[in-house]
Design a protein around this motif. Sequence first.
Motif, PDB file in Angstrom:
ATOM      1  N   ALA A 128       0.838  -1.203   0.000  1.00  0.00           N
ATOM      2  CA  ALA A 128       0.000   0.000   0.000  1.00  0.00           C
ATOM      3  C   ALA A 128       0.870   1.250   0.000  1.00  0.00           C
ATOM      4  N   LEU A 129       1.972   1.151   0.705  1.00  0.00           N
ATOM      5  CA  LEU A 129       2.890   2.280   0.767  1.00  0.00           C
ATOM      6  C   LEU A 129       3.535   2.503  -0.598  1.00  0.00           C
ATOM      7  N   LEU A 130       3.917   1.414  -1.231  1.00  0.00           N
ATOM      8  CA  LEU A 130       4.533   1.502  -2.553  1.00  0.00           C
ATOM      9  C   LEU A 130       3.558   2.144  -3.542  1.00  0.00           C
ATOM     10  N   VAL A 131       2.308   1.716  -3.489  1.00  0.00           N
ATOM     11  CA  VAL A 131       1.297   2.267  -4.392  1.00  0.00           C
ATOM     12  C   VAL A 131       1.122   3.765  -4.159  1.00  0.00           C
ATOM     13  N   ALA A 132       1.017   4.145  -2.895  1.00  0.00           N
ATOM     14  CA  ALA A 132       0.843   5.564  -2.578  1.00  0.00           C
ATOM     15  C   ALA A 132       2.030   6.363  -3.088  1.00  0.00           C
ATOM     16  N   SER A 133       3.211   5.801  -2.929  1.00  0.00           N
ATOM     17  CA  SER A 133       4.418   6.484  -3.382  1.00  0.00           C
ATOM     18  C   SER A 133       4.440   6.606  -4.906  1.00  0.00           C
ATOM     19  N   GLU A 134       4.008   5.550  -5.571  1.00  0.00           N
ATOM     20  CA  GLU A 134       4.016   5.590  -7.036  1.00  0.00           C
ATOM     21  C   GLU A 134       2.966   6.555  -7.590  1.00  0.00           C
ATOM     22  N   ARG A 135       1.903   6.685  -6.849  1.00  0.00           N
ATOM     23  CA  ARG A 135       0.893   7.651  -7.292  1.00  0.00           C
ATOM     24  C   ARG A 135       1.421   9.074  -7.252  1.00  0.00           C
ATOM     25  N   ALA A 136       2.195   9.355  -6.229  1.00  0.00           N
ATOM     26  CA  ALA A 136       2.779  10.692  -6.140  1.00  0.00           C
ATOM     27  C   ALA A 136       3.752  10.907  -7.299  1.00  0.00           C
ATOM     28  N   PHE A 137       4.588   9.894  -7.553  1.00  0.00           N
ATOM     29  CA  PHE A 137       5.532  10.015  -8.662  1.00  0.00           C
ATOM     30  C   PHE A 137       4.808  10.153  -9.998  1.00  0.00           C
ATOM     31  N   ALA A 138       3.631   9.527 -10.089  1.00  0.00           N
ATOM     32  CA  ALA A 138       2.878   9.576 -11.352  1.00  0.00           C
ATOM     33  C   ALA A 138       2.539  11.009 -11.751  1.00  0.00           C
ATOM     34  N   ILE A 139       2.396  11.888 -10.779  1.00  0.00           N
ATOM     35  CA  ILE A 139       2.112  13.289 -11.102  1.00  0.00           C
ATOM     36  C   ILE A 139       3.298  13.897 -11.841  1.00  0.00           C
ATOM     37  N   ILE A 140       4.491  13.649 -11.307  1.00  0.00           N
ATOM     38  CA  ILE A 140       5.693  14.167 -11.966  1.00  0.00           C
ATOM     39  C   ILE A 140       5.822  13.556 -13.356  1.00  0.00           C
ATOM     40  N   ARG A 141       5.484  12.287 -13.428  1.00  0.00           N
ATOM     41  CA  ARG A 141       5.600  11.635 -14.720  1.00  0.00           C
ATOM     42  C   ARG A 141       4.600  12.205 -15.729  1.00  0.00           C
ATOM     43  N   ALA A 142       3.383  12.417 -15.290  1.00  0.00           N
ATOM     44  CA  ALA A 142       2.373  12.981 -16.198  1.00  0.00           C
ATOM     45  C   ALA A 142       2.807  14.365 -16.672  1.00  0.00           C
ATOM     46  N   ALA A 143       3.337  15.149 -15.750  1.00  0.00           N
ATOM     47  CA  ALA A 143       3.805  16.483 -16.128  1.00  0.00           C
ATOM     48  C   ALA A 143       4.936  16.377 -17.150  1.00  0.00           C
ATOM     49  N   SER A 144       5.807  15.406 -16.942  1.00  0.00           N
ATOM     50  CA  SER A 144       6.918  15.231 -17.877  1.00  0.00           C
ATOM     51  C   SER A 144       6.419  14.802 -19.255  1.00  0.00           C
ATOM     52  N   GLU A 145       5.404  13.960 -19.281  1.00  0.00           N
ATOM     53  CA  GLU A 145       4.829  13.537 -20.564  1.00  0.00           C
ATOM     54  C   GLU A 145       4.348  14.760 -21.349  1.00  0.00           C
ATOM     55  N   ARG A 146       3.633  15.605 -20.659  1.00  0.00           N
ATOM     56  CA  ARG A 146       3.091  16.774 -21.330  1.00  0.00           C
ATOM     57  C   ARG A 146       4.187  17.699 -21.813  1.00  0.00           C
ATOM     58  N   LEU A 147       5.228  17.822 -20.990  1.00  0.00           N
ATOM     59  CA  LEU A 147       6.325  18.687 -21.393  1.00  0.00           C
ATOM     60  C   LEU A 147       7.101  18.067 -22.561  1.00  0.00           C
ATOM     61  N   ALA A 148       7.302  16.758 -22.478  1.00  0.00           N
ATOM     62  CA  ALA A 148       8.027  16.084 -23.554  1.00  0.00           C
ATOM     63  C   ALA A 148       7.300  16.245 -24.886  1.00  0.00           C
ATOM     64  N   ALA A 149       5.986  16.241 -24.807  1.00  0.00           N
ATOM     65  CA  ALA A 149       5.190  16.381 -26.036  1.00  0.00           C
ATOM     66  C   ALA A 149       5.363  17.764 -26.663  1.00  0.00           C
ATOM     67  N   MET A 150       5.868  18.692 -25.858  1.00  0.00           N
ATOM     68  CA  MET A 150       6.068  20.058 -26.351  1.00  0.00           C
ATOM     69  C   MET A 150       7.436  20.278 -26.970  1.00  0.00           C
ATOM     70  N   ALA A 151       8.256  19.221 -26.988  1.00  0.00           N
ATOM     71  CA  ALA A 151       9.616  19.391 -27.494  1.00  0.00           C
ATOM     72  C   ALA A 151       9.578  19.956 -28.914  1.00  0.00           C
ATOM     73  N   PRO A 152      10.482  20.884 -29.218  1.00  0.00           N
ATOM     74  CA  PRO A 152      10.511  21.472 -30.560  1.00  0.00           C
ATOM     75  C   PRO A 152      10.706  20.374 -31.602  1.00  0.00           C
ATOM     76  N   PRO A 153      10.172  20.554 -32.782  1.00  0.00           N
ATOM     77  CA  PRO A 153      10.210  19.501 -33.804  1.00  0.00           C
ATOM     78  C   PRO A 153      11.618  19.146 -34.257  1.00  0.00           C
ATOM     79  N   ASN A 154      12.564  20.092 -34.086  1.00  0.00           N
ATOM     80  CA  ASN A 154      13.909  19.827 -34.594  1.00  0.00           C
ATOM     81  C   ASN A 154      14.787  18.990 -33.650  1.00  0.00           C
ATOM     82  N   VAL A 155      14.301  18.684 -32.457  1.00  0.00           N
ATOM     83  CA  VAL A 155      15.102  17.872 -31.537  1.00  0.00           C
ATOM     84  C   VAL A 155      14.417  16.523 -31.306  1.00  0.00           C
TER      85      VAL A 155
END
Lengths: 221, 221
Positions: A128-155
Motif C-alpha cells: 500500500a505504501l509503494l502504491v501511494a508512493s508511485e501515485r505521487a511520482f505519477a504526477i511528476i511523470r504525467a507532467a513530464s509527458e506533457r512537457l516532452a510532447a512540447m519538445a521542438p520539432p527539430n530535436v
Amino acid sequence: MNWNKRGRREGGYHHGNLKEALMQAALDLIAQKGPAGFTFAEAARSAGVSPAAPYRHFRDRDELLASVAQQGFEQFEARLTAAWDDGRPDTPTAFQRVGKAYLAFARQNPAFYSAMFESGLPLESNPALLVASERAFAIIRAASERLAAMAPPNVPRPPALMMALHIWSLSHGIASLFARGDAARRKLPMSAEDLLEAGVLIYLKGLGFPTDQRPAAAPPR
Amino acid sequence: MNWNKRGRREGGYHHGNLKEALMQAALDLIAQKGPAGFTFAEAARSAGVSPAAPYRHFRDRDELLASVAQQGFEQFEARLTAAWDDGRPDTPTAFQRVGKAYLAFARQNPAFYSAMFESGLPLESNPALLVASERAFAIIRAASERLAAMAPPNVPRPPALMMALHIWSLSHGIASLFARGDAARRKLPMSAEDLLEAGVLIYLKGLGFPTDQRPAAAPPR
DNA sequence: TGTACATCAGTGAACGCGCGTTCACTGATGTAC
DNA sequence: TGTACATCAGTGAACGCGCGTTCACTGATGTAC
C-alpha cells in the motif's frame, strides 16, 4: 462523539477517533525527535488513552509508522496535483510549480517527509505504501509527458520517464539536503527554490527546449 | 595488545581498541536495523565489554553516532578524491566518475550513508561533522571548477558553485531513492549509474558544453 | 418505540525486559628516578 | 635495571525507568425484532 479538534477525547469511554489521533501523535513525536524517537506507548499517552488501546488499531509500531508514511504520500500527491493544476496556465510554468511544491512539502512537513523517505520502511513488505508512493511520482511523470510532447520539432523527443526520474531525483536531492524542515538542513547561498528552478531550466535546455519556456500558443492537450 | 581483527578482545583486561570497536559495532547494528535500531548497551555487548565501558570514550549514544557519521564523511571524501584522480585522464571523464563514486558509496555503505544523511544529527551542534561533510562536498566543487573552466568560449562561463550544487543534489537524489543499499531502495527500469550519467550529460549540454565531452587536447591544469 | 443482546473499543493492572547511568573498584600500563 | 606510583581503561553490581505486550474486564454503541 466527544473528541475535540486536537484528537483528545473529552470524557467518554470511547475515543471515537483514535486511529487518526494516534497517527497525529506519532507525527508530532517524529517532528520533535525524529522517526526513531517515538514509541507506541508515548503515542497512546499523548492521545490520552491507555497503553493497550493502540493495539485495537495497529499491530505494532511499524504498522503505525507505515500508516503515517502512507498518509504522507497521499497528502504529497494531493499537493503535487494541485501544483500541477493540469498544466495551467501553461505546461512549463506548471512544471516548475510542481518542483516548488516538492520543496514546500519537505520544508513544511519534515515529519511526514522523514517517515516517507528516511524511516527505513521496506517498500516490498508494504504494498500500500509503494502504491501511494508511485501515485505521487505519477504526477511528476504525467507532467513530464506533457512537457516532452512540447519538445521542438527539430530535436529528438525526450523519453518522458527518464525526464521524470531526473526531475524527481534533483528535487529530492535538493529537498533532502537543503530544504528539509529539521535541524539537519544544510545552509545554502541561495534559496532552494532558485537552485531547483535553475537546475530544471538548464536541464530542459540540455534536452533542446527553448530557453524561454513561455509558449506563444496554448500547450496541446 | 590482545585484540583481533574483529575488534573483539581475547582475554586481557584492557581492550586497547575499544573506541574503534564500538564504532564498528554501531555500524553493524545500523546496517542491520537502521540508525534507530542501535543502543549504547548493545554496541558495548557486541564489542565484548561491560555496559559501562563506552562511557570512557563517548558521552552518549549521539556522540557515538556523530563519530560514525564523521568517519563516514571522511571515507566518502577519500572515495570521491580517488574517483576524481585530479581530473585524469580528462576532466569530463573524471567528473562522471565522481558521480559514479557517489552512488557506489551509497550502495556499498548503507549504514554510513544513513548515519551521515538520515540520522537527524543537527549540523549546527556538530562542527566537526559539518567540516567533514564540507570537505567531501569540496571535491565535487573542485571538479566543477575545473569543468567550468573548460566551458567553450562562445558560452557564458557557468558558476561552478551552482554547478556543484546541482550535481551534488542530483547524485544525492538518485542515491537516496534508487541506489541505496538497504530495503528502502526503489526499483528502476535502468541502472542508477546510467540514470545519473544521462542526467549529467543533459545538464552539461544545457550549460553549453559540447555533447562529446572528450577534449582534443589535455584539459588545463 | 422498547428491549435484549452482540459487538466494538476502550480500561487498568501486571509482567518481564533491556536500556541508560552511576559507583566504588581494580587490573594493566607507562614513567620518574 | 628495578621499583614506586600515577594514570588509564576497564569491571560488575546496582538502580530506576519506560517500553511492549497480555489479560480479563467493561462501558458504549448499534441493531434485530
